[in-house]
Enzyme design. Structure first.
Site, PDB file in Angstrom:
ATOM      1  N   LYS A  20      20.590  -9.068  -2.257  1.00 52.33           N
ATOM      2  CA  LYS A  20      21.299  -7.864  -2.698  1.00 52.33           C
ATOM      3  C   LYS A  20      20.389  -6.638  -2.590  1.00 52.33           C
ATOM      4  CE  LYS A  20      24.511  -5.686  -5.619  1.00 52.33           C
ATOM      5  NZ  LYS A  20      25.567  -5.748  -6.601  1.00 52.33           N
ATOM      6  N   LYS A  55      26.341   0.082  -9.060  1.00 52.76           N
ATOM      7  CA  LYS A  55      27.785   0.358  -9.142  1.00 52.76           C
ATOM      8  C   LYS A  55      28.182   0.313 -10.613  1.00 52.76           C
ATOM      9  CE  LYS A  55      29.731  -1.093  -4.741  1.00 52.76           C
ATOM     10  NZ  LYS A  55      30.577  -2.081  -4.046  1.00 52.76           N
ATOM     11  N   GLU A 105      29.682 -15.981  -7.110  1.00 51.93           N
ATOM     12  CA  GLU A 105      28.952 -14.862  -6.483  1.00 51.93           C
ATOM     13  C   GLU A 105      27.681 -15.371  -5.792  1.00 51.93           C
ATOM     14  OE1 GLU A 105      30.196 -11.778  -6.326  1.00 51.93           O
ATOM     15  OE2 GLU A 105      31.348 -11.362  -8.147  1.00 51.93           O
ATOM     16  N   HIS A 108      36.913 -12.850 -13.637  1.00 52.46           N
ATOM     17  CA  HIS A 108      36.534 -12.176 -12.387  1.00 52.46           C
ATOM     18  C   HIS A 108      35.917 -13.126 -11.338  1.00 52.46           C
ATOM     19  CE1 HIS A 108      35.242  -9.030  -9.676  1.00 52.46           C
ATOM     20  NE2 HIS A 108      34.018  -9.522  -9.719  1.00 52.46           N
ATOM     21  N   GLU A 128      27.575   2.203   0.219  1.00 56.53           N
ATOM     22  CA  GLU A 128      28.631   1.495   0.954  1.00 56.53           C
ATOM     23  C   GLU A 128      29.238   2.384   2.037  1.00 56.53           C
ATOM     24  OE1 GLU A 128      30.637  -1.272  -1.767  1.00 56.53           O
ATOM     25  OE2 GLU A 128      32.447  -0.866  -0.620  1.00 56.53           O
ATOM     26  N   HIS A 142      40.879  -9.188  -6.460  1.00 52.06           N
ATOM     27  CA  HIS A 142      41.371  -8.132  -7.359  1.00 52.06           C
ATOM     28  C   HIS A 142      42.893  -8.189  -7.471  1.00 52.06           C
ATOM     29  CE1 HIS A 142      37.572  -5.363  -7.025  1.00 52.06           C
ATOM     30  NE2 HIS A 142      37.363  -6.446  -7.737  1.00 52.06           N
ATOM     31  N   ARG A 177      27.025  -2.851   2.927  1.00 50.71           N
ATOM     32  CA  ARG A 177      27.219  -3.238   1.515  1.00 50.71           C
ATOM     33  C   ARG A 177      28.625  -3.785   1.274  1.00 50.71           C
ATOM     34  NH1 ARG A 177      25.193  -0.370  -4.113  1.00 50.71           N
ATOM     35  NH2 ARG A 177      26.103  -2.002  -5.434  1.00 50.71           N
ATOM     36  N   ASN A 221      31.666  -7.472  -0.879  1.00 57.12           N
ATOM     37  CA  ASN A 221      33.030  -7.534  -1.423  1.00 57.12           C
ATOM     38  C   ASN A 221      33.823  -8.709  -0.880  1.00 57.12           C
ATOM     39  OD1 ASN A 221      32.977  -5.238  -3.077  1.00 57.12           O
ATOM     40  ND2 ASN A 221      33.162  -3.925  -1.299  1.00 57.12           N
ATOM     41  N   ARG A 223      24.853  14.690 -18.475  1.00 56.85           N
ATOM     42  CA  ARG A 223      24.815  14.714 -16.996  1.00 56.85           C
ATOM     43  C   ARG A 223      23.861  13.671 -16.405  1.00 56.85           C
ATOM     44  NH1 ARG A 223      24.986  20.662 -17.245  1.00 56.85           N
ATOM     45  NH2 ARG A 223      27.182  21.191 -17.227  1.00 56.85           N
TER      46      ARG A 223
HETATM   47  P1  NAD Z   1      31.584 -10.495 -18.967  1.00 60.24           P
HETATM   48  O1  NAD Z   1      30.640  -9.390 -19.043  1.00 60.24           O
HETATM   49  O2  NAD Z   1      32.928 -10.327 -19.567  1.00 60.24           O
HETATM   50  O3  NAD Z   1      30.901 -11.767 -19.657  1.00 60.24           O
HETATM   51  C1  NAD Z   1      31.620 -12.970 -19.686  1.00 60.24           C
HETATM   52  C2  NAD Z   1      31.632 -13.578 -21.098  1.00 60.24           C
HETATM   53  O4  NAD Z   1      30.368 -14.165 -21.364  1.00 60.24           O
HETATM   54  C3  NAD Z   1      31.891 -12.595 -22.225  1.00 60.24           C
HETATM   55  O5  NAD Z   1      32.732 -13.216 -23.167  1.00 60.24           O
HETATM   56  C4  NAD Z   1      30.508 -12.397 -22.838  1.00 60.24           C
HETATM   57  O6  NAD Z   1      30.572 -12.067 -24.203  1.00 60.24           O
HETATM   58  C5  NAD Z   1      29.896 -13.746 -22.642  1.00 60.24           C
HETATM   59  N1  NAD Z   1      28.447 -13.759 -22.545  1.00 60.24           N
HETATM   60  C6  NAD Z   1      27.670 -12.930 -21.822  1.00 60.24           C
HETATM   61  N2  NAD Z   1      26.404 -13.369 -21.839  1.00 60.24           N
HETATM   62  C7  NAD Z   1      26.365 -14.474 -22.609  1.00 60.24           C
HETATM   63  C8  NAD Z   1      25.348 -15.380 -22.969  1.00 60.24           C
HETATM   64  N3  NAD Z   1      24.105 -15.280 -22.504  1.00 60.24           N
HETATM   65  N4  NAD Z   1      25.669 -16.401 -23.793  1.00 60.24           N
HETATM   66  C9  NAD Z   1      26.961 -16.559 -24.244  1.00 60.24           C
HETATM   67  N5  NAD Z   1      27.973 -15.755 -23.896  1.00 60.24           N
HETATM   68  C10 NAD Z   1      27.666 -14.723 -23.080  1.00 60.24           C
HETATM   69  O7  NAD Z   1      31.847 -10.985 -17.476  1.00 60.24           O
HETATM   70  P2  NAD Z   1      30.931 -11.116 -16.176  1.00 60.24           P
HETATM   71  O8  NAD Z   1      31.510 -12.228 -15.420  1.00 60.24           O
HETATM   72  O9  NAD Z   1      29.488 -11.115 -16.493  1.00 60.24           O
HETATM   73  O10 NAD Z   1      31.206  -9.748 -15.406  1.00 60.24           O
HETATM   74  C11 NAD Z   1      32.459  -9.454 -14.840  1.00 60.24           C
HETATM   75  C12 NAD Z   1      32.549  -7.976 -14.603  1.00 60.24           C
HETATM   76  O11 NAD Z   1      31.511  -7.584 -13.720  1.00 60.24           O
HETATM   77  C13 NAD Z   1      33.837  -7.522 -13.987  1.00 60.24           C
HETATM   78  O12 NAD Z   1      34.343  -6.435 -14.698  1.00 60.24           O
HETATM   79  C14 NAD Z   1      33.437  -7.096 -12.583  1.00 60.24           C
HETATM   80  O13 NAD Z   1      34.258  -6.069 -12.078  1.00 60.24           O
HETATM   81  C15 NAD Z   1      32.036  -6.647 -12.786  1.00 60.24           C
HETATM   82  N6  NAD Z   1      31.199  -6.697 -11.583  1.00 60.24           N
HETATM   83  C16 NAD Z   1      30.484  -5.594 -11.263  1.00 60.24           C
HETATM   84  C17 NAD Z   1      29.666  -5.603 -10.158  1.00 60.24           C
HETATM   85  C18 NAD Z   1      28.811  -4.410  -9.828  1.00 60.24           C
HETATM   86  O14 NAD Z   1      28.172  -4.402  -8.789  1.00 60.24           O
HETATM   87  N7  NAD Z   1      28.749  -3.421 -10.688  1.00 60.24           N
HETATM   88  C19 NAD Z   1      29.567  -6.757  -9.364  1.00 60.24           C
HETATM   89  C20 NAD Z   1      30.306  -7.872  -9.725  1.00 60.24           C
HETATM   90  C21 NAD Z   1      31.130  -7.837 -10.842  1.00 60.24           C
HETATM   91  N1  GLY Z   2      29.187  -6.417  -6.110  1.00 55.47           N
HETATM   92  C1  GLY Z   2      29.403  -5.602  -4.983  1.00 55.47           C
HETATM   93  C2  GLY Z   2      28.375  -4.551  -4.793  1.00 55.47           C
HETATM   94  O1  GLY Z   2      27.471  -4.408  -5.586  1.00 55.47           O
HETATM   95  O2  GLY Z   2      28.433  -3.833  -3.838  1.00 55.47           O
END
Ligand code: NAD
Ligand code: GLY
Length: 369
Positions: free
Chosen positions: A227, A143, A185, A267, A237, A253, A242, A246, A121
């Protein structure tokens, strides 16, 4: 070194930003190791690059570090992996006082954060973001989510980390395409509320992408400060504040869904194309001038990012793309609110979207490629 506080009352936490911080990981994580152990979740790429070093540093400080490794990539944000992580944490005897550590990009942060929130939990967790995207956005704000058959990030909850440790030097190993995707971003923060920062991006984005450490730190620090402010004003949000974060995501998406959430469009690239589309749709609705919208697209293209539908390898229609938008989390009574722009630095949440018009707009964009 910079420490930014995310002010959320009893759930406030610090974001520590420092080049080379990884060398000091044992000391920096000491407050989270009361149980003398940490449970890491990472992906295969990050594991191969960083795990041995991290485990040895922690071990030398008397902390036992265990690790669960997922395949790299968006497809890992799945029900099956969430279940596997939870089962692993329970088998490891995780207690609520333990800290789970998300070591990786946004994919790892999102699924590890989700697992932390539901095992027993709710356990504490720490974010060590290793991509630019995660260092400027996803590691902060709580998030968490996985993807489902029906779309992206549709299953998840808010669960704030206890600490975020950012070492920008970890970006030295990040593939160039991922760095560019994360940069989208960064640009977003200029577009949503800070025209001067957008101008800074125009002047310094090239250096940042070439590895300039000062530009990298400035971008990360600016983004996290922005942020943290937004999250502390509207954590869940609810007020619309917030939702500004987006920008580009509703279009983005839809593009990710249409291209299969894979390598065709990652992404951050989808966010870039989505922001350019949001700007052009704002022109169509009479909110922003054509020249300003094209200034945005120009900077994205210069940064090696997609800024039009012609930049993306896919066969689709405006109607098919618009259909994906109906699953957006911001939908209220069937209305899909869109983030649109009055100018660079002035983004707003527009209600009453005419999806047929959006479909026609996207059809025109496809025809113009
Ligand atoms: P990811 O986590 O897939 O990483 C991208 C690639 O980089 C992967 O292949 C990973 O293995 C590699 N990698 C990571 N760090 C590395 C490093 N230091 N050196 C070499 N390779 C490395 O992708 P991302 O772009 O970081 O994240 C995208 C995701 O984040 C999506 O699913 C998206 O929905 C989510 N997201 C969430 C929020 C939130 O607020 N929670 C905000 C924006 C995006
Ligand atoms: N990346 C969007 C949020 O954190 O609200």
């Amino acid at each position: 070194m910079e420490i930014i506080n995310v002010a959320l009352g009893g759930r406030s936490y610090n974001v520590h930003i420092e080049n080379g911080a990884l060398a000091n990981i044992a000391a920096l994580l000491e407050p989270y190791t009361a149980q003398r152990r940490l449970l890491f979740i990472t992906d295969a790429n990050v594991h191969d690059l960083y795990w041995q070093r991290i485990r040895e540093s922690l071990s030398a400080a008397g902390v036992n570090a265990e690790v669960f490794i997922l395949p790299a990539g968006e497809a890992s944000k799945s029900w099956q992996n969430l279940e596997a992580i939870c089962d692993w944490l329970i088998r490891e005897g995780t207690e609520r006082a333990d800290h789970i550590v998300a070591l990786g990009g946004g994919v790892i942060g999102d699924i590890a954060g989700f697992a932390s929130a539901i095992v027993k939990r709710g356990c504490n967790f720490v974010q060590i973001p290793t991509t630019l995207l995660a260092q400027v956005d996803s590691s902060v704000g709580g998030k968490t989510a996985i993807n489902s058959e029906t779309g992206k990030n549709l299953v998840g909850l808010f669960h704030q980390p206890a600490f975020v440790l950012i070492d920008p030097d970890m970006l030295d190993t990040l593939p160039e395409r991922e760095l560019r995707a994360g940069y989208a971003e960064v640009v977003k923060y200029g577009l949503i509320g800070d025209a001067d920062f957008f101008a800074w991006c125009e002047g310094n984005g090239g250096a940042l992408l070439a590895g300039d450490k000062a530009a990298r730190i400035r971008a990360i620090s600016h983004s996290i400060n922005a942020k943290a402010q937004i999250v502390s004003e509207d954590e869940r949000e609810l007020s619309g504040r917030r939702a500004l974060l987006n920008l580009g995501h509703t279009f983005g998406h839809a593009l990710e869904a249409e291209t299969g959430f894979g390598d065709i469009l990652i992404h951050g690239e989808a966010v870039a194309a989505g922001m350019a589309l949001a700007a052009r749709y704002s022109v169509r609705r009479g909110y922003i001038g054509h020249t300003e919208a094209e200034r945005i697209a120009h900077h994205l293209v210069q940064s090696g990012l997609p800024a039009s539908l012609g930049d993306i390898a896919m066969q689709t229609t405006g109607t098919a793309l618009a259909a994906h938008m109906q699953h957006d989390k911001k939908v209220v009574q069937g209305d899909v609110p869109l983030l649109l722009m009055r100018s660079i630095g002035d983004t707003f949440l527009s209600q009453g979207t005419d999806l047929a018009d959006v479909a026609a707009f996207l059809g025109d964009e496809l025809a113009n490629t």
